[in-house]
Each structure stands twice: as structure tokens, then as C-alpha cells.
Write a protein that holds these residues in place. Structure first.
Motif, PDB file in Angstrom:
ATOM      1  N   TRP A  52       0.829  -1.204   0.000  1.00 23.11           N
ATOM      2  CA  TRP A  52       0.000   0.000   0.000  1.00 23.11           C
ATOM      3  C   TRP A  52       0.864   1.256   0.000  1.00 23.11           C
ATOM      4  O   TRP A  52       0.409   2.334  -0.328  1.00 23.11           O
ATOM      5  CB  TRP A  52      -0.914  -0.031   1.236  1.00 23.11           C
ATOM      6  CG  TRP A  52      -1.721   1.184   1.425  1.00 23.11           C
ATOM      7  CD1 TRP A  52      -1.570   2.129   2.385  1.00 23.11           C
ATOM      8  CD2 TRP A  52      -2.826   1.622   0.611  1.00 23.11           C
ATOM      9  NE1 TRP A  52      -2.517   3.121   2.241  1.00 23.11           N
ATOM     10  CE2 TRP A  52      -3.280   2.830   1.163  1.00 23.11           C
ATOM     11  CE3 TRP A  52      -3.467   1.116  -0.517  1.00 23.11           C
ATOM     12  CZ2 TRP A  52      -4.363   3.532   0.635  1.00 23.11           C
ATOM     13  CZ3 TRP A  52      -4.541   1.819  -1.047  1.00 23.11           C
ATOM     14  CH2 TRP A  52      -4.972   3.015  -0.480  1.00 23.11           C
ATOM     15  N   GLY A  53       2.125   1.114   0.373  1.00 22.57           N
ATOM     16  CA  GLY A  53       3.010   2.267   0.471  1.00 22.57           C
ATOM     17  C   GLY A  53       3.139   3.061  -0.814  1.00 22.57           C
ATOM     18  O   GLY A  53       3.547   4.216  -0.798  1.00 22.57           O
ATOM     19  N   HIS A  54       2.777   2.443  -1.959  1.00 23.91           N
ATOM     20  CA  HIS A  54       2.924   3.151  -3.229  1.00 23.91           C
ATOM     21  C   HIS A  54       1.712   3.996  -3.577  1.00 23.91           C
ATOM     22  O   HIS A  54       1.735   4.720  -4.556  1.00 23.91           O
ATOM     23  CB  HIS A  54       3.158   2.137  -4.355  1.00 23.91           C
ATOM     24  CG  HIS A  54       4.318   1.243  -4.066  1.00 23.91           C
ATOM     25  ND1 HIS A  54       5.604   1.702  -3.983  1.00 23.91           N
ATOM     26  CD2 HIS A  54       4.378  -0.086  -3.790  1.00 23.91           C
ATOM     27  CE1 HIS A  54       6.414   0.701  -3.698  1.00 23.91           C
ATOM     28  NE2 HIS A  54       5.699  -0.385  -3.560  1.00 23.91           N
ATOM     29  N   ALA A  55       0.669   3.882  -2.790  1.00 17.77           N
ATOM     30  CA  ALA A  55      -0.574   4.559  -3.167  1.00 17.77           C
ATOM     31  C   ALA A  55      -0.429   6.073  -3.118  1.00 17.77           C
ATOM     32  O   ALA A  55      -0.864   6.786  -4.008  1.00 17.77           O
ATOM     33  CB  ALA A  55      -1.695   4.115  -2.243  1.00 17.77           C
ATOM     34  N   ALA A  56       0.178   6.567  -2.045  1.00 16.18           N
ATOM     35  CA  ALA A  56       0.271   8.016  -1.881  1.00 16.18           C
ATOM     36  C   ALA A  56       1.660   8.488  -2.255  1.00 16.18           C
ATOM     37  O   ALA A  56       2.652   7.848  -1.927  1.00 16.18           O
ATOM     38  CB  ALA A  56      -0.025   8.385  -0.433  1.00 16.18           C
ATOM     39  N   SER A  57       1.721   9.660  -2.930  1.00 16.88           N
ATOM     40  CA  SER A  57       3.040  10.191  -3.254  1.00 16.88           C
ATOM     41  C   SER A  57       3.630  10.916  -2.047  1.00 16.88           C
ATOM     42  O   SER A  57       4.843  11.030  -1.920  1.00 16.88           O
ATOM     43  CB  SER A  57       2.954  11.135  -4.455  1.00 16.88           C
ATOM     44  OG  SER A  57       1.978  12.121  -4.215  1.00 16.88           O
ATOM     45  N   THR A  58       2.749  11.388  -1.167  1.00 18.19           N
ATOM     46  CA  THR A  58       3.202  12.084   0.035  1.00 18.19           C
ATOM     47  C   THR A  58       2.602  11.391   1.243  1.00 18.19           C
ATOM     48  O   THR A  58       1.403  11.154   1.276  1.00 18.19           O
ATOM     49  CB  THR A  58       2.721  13.552   0.013  1.00 18.19           C
ATOM     50  OG1 THR A  58       3.177  14.175  -1.186  1.00 18.19           O
ATOM     51  CG2 THR A  58       3.242  14.314   1.220  1.00 18.19           C
ATOM     52  N   ARG A  59       3.444  11.039   2.233  1.00 18.08           N
ATOM     53  CA  ARG A  59       2.943  10.326   3.405  1.00 18.08           C
ATOM     54  C   ARG A  59       3.443  10.996   4.682  1.00 18.08           C
ATOM     55  O   ARG A  59       4.632  11.325   4.806  1.00 18.08           O
ATOM     56  CB  ARG A  59       3.392   8.865   3.406  1.00 18.08           C
ATOM     57  CG  ARG A  59       2.946   8.111   2.159  1.00 18.08           C
ATOM     58  CD  ARG A  59       3.388   6.665   2.197  1.00 18.08           C
ATOM     59  NE  ARG A  59       2.449   5.851   2.953  1.00 18.08           N
ATOM     60  CZ  ARG A  59       2.706   4.604   3.336  1.00 18.08           C
ATOM     61  NH1 ARG A  59       3.873   4.049   3.078  1.00 18.08           N
ATOM     62  NH2 ARG A  59       1.803   3.911   3.993  1.00 18.08           N
ATOM     63  N   VAL A  60       2.514  11.188   5.609  1.00 16.84           N
ATOM     64  CA  VAL A  60       2.832  11.860   6.871  1.00 16.84           C
ATOM     65  C   VAL A  60       2.370  10.979   8.020  1.00 16.84           C
ATOM     66  O   VAL A  60       1.248  10.465   8.000  1.00 16.84           O
ATOM     67  CB  VAL A  60       2.097  13.222   6.950  1.00 16.84           C
ATOM     68  CG1 VAL A  60       2.379  13.914   8.271  1.00 16.84           C
ATOM     69  CG2 VAL A  60       2.488  14.108   5.785  1.00 16.84           C
ATOM     70  N   ALA A  71       3.748  15.922  13.416  1.00 15.11           N
ATOM     71  CA  ALA A  71       3.548  15.387  12.069  1.00 15.11           C
ATOM     72  C   ALA A  71       4.930  15.157  11.480  1.00 15.11           C
ATOM     73  O   ALA A  71       5.752  16.073  11.446  1.00 15.11           O
ATOM     74  CB  ALA A  71       2.761  16.380  11.224  1.00 15.11           C
ATOM     75  N   ALA A  72       5.172  13.939  11.021  1.00 15.25           N
ATOM     76  CA  ALA A  72       6.475  13.610  10.441  1.00 15.25           C
ATOM     77  C   ALA A  72       6.284  13.215   8.986  1.00 15.25           C
ATOM     78  O   ALA A  72       5.568  12.251   8.685  1.00 15.25           O
ATOM     79  CB  ALA A  72       7.103  12.451  11.226  1.00 15.25           C
ATOM     80  N   LEU A  73       6.918  13.977   8.090  1.00 16.14           N
ATOM     81  CA  LEU A  73       6.844  13.666   6.658  1.00 16.14           C
ATOM     82  C   LEU A  73       7.855  12.565   6.370  1.00 16.14           C
ATOM     83  O   LEU A  73       9.044  12.743   6.620  1.00 16.14           O
ATOM     84  CB  LEU A  73       7.177  14.921   5.847  1.00 16.14           C
ATOM     85  CG  LEU A  73       7.179  14.787   4.330  1.00 16.14           C
ATOM     86  CD1 LEU A  73       5.769  14.581   3.816  1.00 16.14           C
ATOM     87  CD2 LEU A  73       7.781  16.033   3.686  1.00 16.14           C
ATOM     88  N   PHE A  74       7.406  11.410   5.878  1.00 12.16           N
ATOM     89  CA  PHE A  74       8.377  10.347   5.622  1.00 12.16           C
ATOM     90  C   PHE A  74       8.409   9.894   4.171  1.00 12.16           C
ATOM     91  O   PHE A  74       9.195   9.022   3.812  1.00 12.16           O
ATOM     92  CB  PHE A  74       8.175   9.147   6.576  1.00 12.16           C
ATOM     93  CG  PHE A  74       6.868   8.419   6.433  1.00 12.16           C
ATOM     94  CD1 PHE A  74       5.730   8.855   7.109  1.00 12.16           C
ATOM     95  CD2 PHE A  74       6.774   7.272   5.665  1.00 12.16           C
ATOM     96  CE1 PHE A  74       4.525   8.171   7.008  1.00 12.16           C
ATOM     97  CE2 PHE A  74       5.565   6.578   5.557  1.00 12.16           C
ATOM     98  CZ  PHE A  74       4.454   7.026   6.237  1.00 12.16           C
ATOM     99  N   LYS A  75       7.560  10.465   3.358  1.00 11.94           N
ATOM    100  CA  LYS A  75       7.681  10.188   1.930  1.00 11.94           C
ATOM    101  C   LYS A  75       7.176  11.397   1.171  1.00 11.94           C
ATOM    102  O   LYS A  75       6.096  11.910   1.466  1.00 11.94           O
ATOM    103  CB  LYS A  75       6.862   8.949   1.546  1.00 11.94           C
ATOM    104  CG  LYS A  75       6.938   8.636   0.052  1.00 11.94           C
ATOM    105  CD  LYS A  75       6.030   7.484  -0.342  1.00 11.94           C
ATOM    106  CE  LYS A  75       6.045   7.299  -1.854  1.00 11.94           C
ATOM    107  NZ  LYS A  75       5.018   6.380  -2.323  1.00 11.94           N
ATOM    108  N   SER A  76       7.961  11.847   0.198  1.00 14.62           N
ATOM    109  CA  SER A  76       7.505  12.964  -0.627  1.00 14.62           C
ATOM    110  C   SER A  76       8.283  12.940  -1.932  1.00 14.62           C
ATOM    111  O   SER A  76       9.451  12.577  -1.952  1.00 14.62           O
ATOM    112  CB  SER A  76       7.738  14.289   0.100  1.00 14.62           C
ATOM    113  OG  SER A  76       7.547  15.374  -0.791  1.00 14.62           O
TER     114      SER A  76
END
Lengths: 359, 293
Positions: free
Chosen positions: A300-308, A321-326
């Protein structure tokens, strides 16, 4: 594609030459000429030929026919990206973490433990998407898909009231600095921004199981065409019904992947921000220890381009809030609060070392 | 095609707890349409709170009730009917509209998750049948202009209480299954239960083991874990504290809720049931403040 050039269109050579001789160089000029009869007259084609040419404008090119016709330049993409409206959270640090707010045209995921503020943030975004353009808002509407029943209208009304106060104050400030248009708009009633209008600007759906959820996602493109002012779709949460309706995990992964593809396509095609609230689950590691990870698994990790990831602070009792994918922003961690008025930044003077540099 | 719901026409429905202080603390009472969880140690007061709600939900709308019936699923043995009767007598004495006939108690023993799921599914079927009746009655009444037609309509179940959920899930799982698989299966069952409960219109309450807060001077931890926490919309923690003068003070705290800030309210338990206490009346020493602030 209105920028498509005549030379790249898959036309028979004699038709292409007729267009070029008549002075047509790109698709938008063809659109403006006024129909097949006018086109035929200008180029010397027969009406049937002209009709065929115009038909081509509305058709998708089959794969592999001419890649230039389906491509845009990176410059165009960057322009579009910078111009696309963003949806603020009303916490300045969080907005900066996200590069100015939640981006439209993309899928953003917020995950976190129960009570951390996912629903609060979802409601805040559904209100904030309606901020007028004069204040750099997206001036759009929202779809709120409630799968858990956590959306309580009286709380949303609180948040709406808080936003009205905030936006009214900002309009007054603008007026004081020589730009009274918005404040006057409020006074005269030309611009409406009150609790009732904000609640009406949210299309609220209550979803009770995963089949309803999938049906809604299938229906979403049609709904967005019907209501083109929509700029935000929130799923709160995207996970809940997927955690108990499936006994076969590989089937769940297949359905989740399909769902992700549809959501990405919808976000891009309609230029809306798709925001997914996700739960977290405990993952037992090989050495027996456990950590909190977003639910629905790694695929599921590929679904969102930005993950917090929303979480309680390690060193303090604050929400973080920690941004870990962008795709283009560096990771970061900021603190935020939830007040009676909604999501806000930390009060001045109490921003600890966990914020962004130079803040 | 799925239709959106008009938010401006949504009226949040809540059932009073029969006490102005507690209702004010909860912004009206127990909400409909969401799952409210009461968590706390044994003897903290959870069962007292839900017993009172089984009666207050029967109150008419004008008094903050939902004019409804209640369903009580008790999983810890024999349901405390005598206590229910005693609250009824002491608090609602003489009122014909509040009575035990409006409280449906699950008779069969509920010991496994399957029992609980089955019971809730059957309840769902019952509610669906009932939901049709009041509409038909009201329509007929409008046609014939009978003034007190509302009283002729049958009461619908408006409150479901499961006391407690943890008891049923705590011991679930065969001993030869690997630990992780047991956890997964339990999580799946919990979510299954929640999906059923959330499909049922009307408030829901469940008691369970402690939350990570303080009760009786000790830190206490949750049973049922994160999977269950993800299932409930509103978690309230019931605690008892030793008071300065040797007495006992109880508190009701919001752990998380979409519509309530982190806050607490003190209450006492007596023959009449539960009574909320205003801050001034809760002066029981600084020990309590230290825990709650």
C-alpha cells in the motif's frame, strides 16, 4: 491536447499538407475555426475529410502511434505544479512541511494512532479548501468519505466557526493594507463564507463496508465531473473496512492496489487533492520487538506520493507530524495542536527544537 | 448511485445520562451512530454508568432521552438486574414511561467472540424489522390527525450496551496457534464486531479493561490493544481515586473523541445512581488534581 502541433498528428499526408498550406499549425487553431464546413472551406478539403480531422482532436491516440503527441514538456509540468492550488491546514509549520499545504492533483496520506487528530485534520481540510482565492485559498468544495463514523457535524461546525473568524480577520488585515476587495465582498454578500455555506460545501458520504467504498471510488470521476468546484476528497479512513472484510490477504492486496491506481488517476485527471487517513498497526519484528507502521501493508506504500505520520511527541506531550515520503520535499517533523477552533500551530514561543530549521 | 448527506440538516442525536453536569461534559450525552467505549478498572463505576443509561435512554426527547429501548449484553455472568431495579425505584419512581420492560437483556451466556458476533447480528435483524414500524405508524397518524399518535408508536432500540467486550476477547484463541496469528485473528474479530455495531443505528457502549491512565493511584494499561482502539470513535476512561478525607472520588475522562477536548468530570455513585460533580464540589484534595491535570 490543445498544444498538439499539426505536424505531429497522425493524419494522411495530403490532409496534413492541406492544413499546413492553409496556415493551421496546432490543434487549438483547428478548434477555433468553427466546425467541419468552415474547415473544409478554408483548406479545400471535403466536409468528410474535415470532419475526420476534427474527430481526431477528441480521440486518444492509440499507444505507440506517436509519443510526442501524448507528451508535455517538463517546463509545462512545472508551471502547472506551481500554479496548482494548495489546501492549507492553518498550522503554518505543517503547511511548510507539506510545501505550502496539501497539494492538488496528488494523493497524500496521513496515518496515526487513534485520537491523534486524523479526523480533526480531515475536517479542517474540508473547511479550508473553501477559503477564497483572494486569500490564496483553493476556493473549492470537498468530498468527505466517512468510513468509521467519526465525523460529528457539531465538531465540524466548531471548526467552520473558527475558520470564519480567522478568514474574516485576514480579510480585515488585507483591507487595512489597501486591498479591501474581499472584506467588501463579505459585507455586501457577494462572497459568502459562513458556517452554513461551509457545511454545504462538503459533500458527505457515510460508507458502511468495502463494497460501498469501492463503488464510491468508481463513481467518483462522474461525481467530480458533475461538481467541478470540488478540489478535495478525504477518505477517513481508507483502511477501516479493509481490515476485517478480507480473509485472503493476497486478494486484499489486489483490491487495495486497484483502489490506489484509481485514486491516483482521479487525483491527476481532475486536479483534486485526494487525502487518505490511515490507521496504524503494530508490526512484530524478527527480534520480537514491535513498532507502529501504517496499516494495509507494504504494498500500500505506493498509493500516496506524500505520506505523513501523526504521532505523540517522544520528548513532549504534543502532537507531531512527520513527513516520511515525498516526491520533492525533505523529511521533517513539526508540532501542531488541536484547539476548539480546529487544527492550529503551536502558540508562539513554545516551538521546540523539533521544528524545521530556522523557524 | 450513492448520495451525499446534507450536513446542514444533520441533527446530532444524543442520549442524556440523567445528570446535567455529565451531559454538559459530554456535550449532550452519549452520541448516536458512533461507538463510545467506557474503559476503566473493575469497580471504577463503568457498569453503574451504563445501567443508568439503560434507563435514561427511555426518557422523552424533551428531557434529553431518545424515547427508546435499550439492549444490554452482559458478559460477566448474571446481569445486575437488582441494581438496575434499585436505580429505577430511587431515581425514576412513579414514572410509567421508564420501566424494565424497555430493557432487553441477552439471556444466553456470551463467552466467546463468536457468541458475541452472533448476538449482535441477530440484534441487527431485529432492529431492521423495527425500523419500518414507526414510520408507518407516524404516516397513518398524520392521516387521521390523532393528537397523541406518537405515544402509540412502538419504541425502537436506541442504545446497545456490551458489558464488557474485553471479557469475551481476552481469553480467545487456541493455545497451539502461534502468538502472532492469534493476535491477527483477534484483531479481525474485533473489527468484524465493530463493523456490525457501526451498521446499527443508535448509541453503543462497551466496557473494557483499563486505558493508559491512572486509577486508584496506579498507572493502568489497555487490554485489547491498538486494533480495538482503532475501532471505537470515542474512548472515556472511568477511574476511582482515594480522596484526601478517606473517601472515594470517581472521574470520567475523555481519552479521545471527535467532538470533545481532553477533559474530565468528577462524579459520585449512590443509591440514586450516578451524579456528576461540579469542580467546586469535587474538592477532595490535591492528590486527585495531580492525577488529572
Amino acid at each position: 491536447m490543445l498544444r498538439q502541433e499539426v505536424v505531429t498528428m497522425p493524419l494522411p499526408p495530403h490532409l496534413r499538407n492541406k492544413l499546413l498550406s492553409a496556415g493551421f499549425t496546432n490543434a487549438s487553431e483547428l478548434e477555433r475555426c468553427g466546425g467541419p464546413v468552415a474547415l473544409a472551406r478554408e483548406t479545400g478539403m471535403t466536409p468528410e475529410e474535415a470532419h475526420e480531422v476534427l474527430q481526431l482532436l477528441g480521440e486518444r491516440l492509440p499507444a505507440g502511434s506517436d509519443w510526442r503527441a501524448g507528451a508535455v514538456s517538463a517546463a509545462t509540468l512545472l508551471e502547472a505544479h506551481l500554479a496548482a492550488p494548495r489546501i492549507v491546514t492553518m498550522c503554518r509549520d505543517l503547511d511548510e512541511l507539506l510545501g505550502g499545504g496539501v497539494a492538488t492533483g496528488q494523493v497524500t496520506e496521513f496515518c496515526g494512532v487513534p485520537g491523534i487528530g486524523k479526523t480533526q485534520l480531515g475536517m479542517q481540510l474540508a473547511i479550508n479548501v473553501q477559503v477564497p482565492a483572494a486569500l490564496a485559498g483553493a476556493q473549492g468544495q470537498a468530498v468527505y468519505v466517512d468510513t468509521e463514523g467519526s465525523f460529528m457535524v457539531e465538531r465540524c461546525a466548531d471548526i467552520a466557526e473558527g475558520a470564519v473568524r480567522h478568514i474574516t480577520a485576514m480579510a480585515e488585515k488585507q483591507a487595512a493594507s489597501g486591498r479591501p476587495a474581499l472584506a467588501e465582498g463579505f459585507r455586501s454578500g457577494a462572497v459568502v463564507f459562513n458556517v452554513a455555506s461551509l457545511l454545504r460545501g462538503i459533500f458527505y458520504f457515510r460508507i458502511h463496508d468495502y463494497t460501498e467504498q469501492l463503488a464510491l471510488i468508481n463513481m467518483l470521476p462522474r461525481f467530480l465531473q458533475q461538481y467541478p468546484q470540488i478540489r478535495l476528497v478525504v477518505f477517513d479512513s481508507i483502511t477501516f473496512h479493509f481490515r476485517q472484510d478480507f480473509t485472503d490477504m493476497s486478494q486484499r492486496t489486489r483490491v487495495a492496489t486497484l483502489m490506489a491506481q484509481q485514486l491516483i488517476a482521479t487525483a491527476q485527471t481532475y486536479g483534486v487533492a485526494v487525502v487518505l487517513m490511515n490507521q496504524v498497526t503494530t508490526k512484530v519484528m524478527e527480534d520480537g520487538s514491535s513498532k507502529l507502521v501504517p496499516a494495509l501493508g507494504e504494498s500500500w506504500g505506493h498509493a500516496a506520493s506524500t505520506r505523513v505520520m501523526l504521532h505523540w511527541g517522544v520528548h513532549d506531550n504534543e502532537r507531531h507530524a512527520a513527513l516520511f515520503k515525498s516526491p520533492h520535499l525533505p523529511p521533517g517533523n513539526v508540532a501542531f495542536t488541536v484547539t476548539a477552533d480546529g487544527v492550529r500551530g503551536m502558540p508562539r514561543g513554545s516551538r521546540g527544537g523539533a521544528g524545521l530549521a530556522n523557524r | 448511485m450513492l448520495q451525499p448527506i446534507d450536513l446542514t440538516k444533520q441533527i446530532p442525536l444524543k442520549t442524556t445520562l440523567g445528570c446535567g453536569v455529565l451531559d454538559g461534559f459530554l456535550r449532550g450525552g452519549l452520541p448516536c451512530g458512533i461507538i463510545t467505549e467506557l474503559t476503566g478498572e473493575a469497580a471504577a463505576g463503568k457498569t453503574q454508568l451504563v445501567l443508568q443509561s439503560l434507563l435514561t435512554v427511555q426518557l422523552p426527547r424533551s428531557e434529553g432521552g431518545l424515547d427508546g429501548k435499550a439492549v444490554y449484553i452482559y458478559t460477566e455472568g448474571k446481569p445486575p438486574v437488582e441494581r438496575l431495579q434499585s436505580i429505577l425505584t430511587n431515581r425514576f419512581n412513579g414514572r410509567p414511561d421508564i420501566n424494565l420492560a424497555n430493557v432487553l437483556i441477552e439471556e444466553r451466556p456470551i463467552t466467546t467472540p463468536e457468541d458475541l458476533l452472533r448476538s449482535v447480528r441477530q440484534l441487527e435483524a431485529l432492529l431492521e424489522r423495527e425500523a419500518v414500524v414507526p414510520i408507518a405508524t407516524a404516516a397513518a397518524a398524520a392521516g387521521s390527525r390523532v393528537a397523541d399518535a406518537a405515544t402509540l408508536s412502538r419504541r425502537v432500540v436506541r442504545l446497545l450496551v456490551i458489558d464488557s467486550v474485553a471479557r469475551v476477547f481476552r481469553d480467545a484463541g487456541e493455545s497451539d496457534e502461534p502468538q502472532v496469528q492469534q493476535l491477527h485473528r483477534r484483531a479481525a474479530q474485533l473489527f468484524g464486531l465493530t463493523a456490525l455495531l457501526k451498521g446499527i443505528k443508535g448509541g453503543g457502549g462497551a466496557g473494557s479493561r483499563p486505558a493508559p491512565l491512572v486509577s486508584s493511584g496506579r498507572r493502568v494499561l489497555p487490554a485489547l490493544g491498538l486494533a480495538w482502539a482503532n475501532c471505537v470513535n470515542c474512548r472515556l476512561f472511568v477511574a476511582r481515586h482515594e480522596a484526601g478525607n478517606g473517601g472515594v472520588v470517581r472521574s470520567l475522562q475523555v481519552v479521545f473523541a471527535p467532538h470533545l477536548p481532553h477533559s474530565y468530570c468528577c462524579f459520585k455513585v449512590d443509591q440514586q445512581g450516578i451524579q456528576g460533580l461540579l469542580d467546586e464540589a469535587a474538592e477532595q484534595g490535591s492528590a486527585l488534581r495531580r492525577h488529572l491535570d
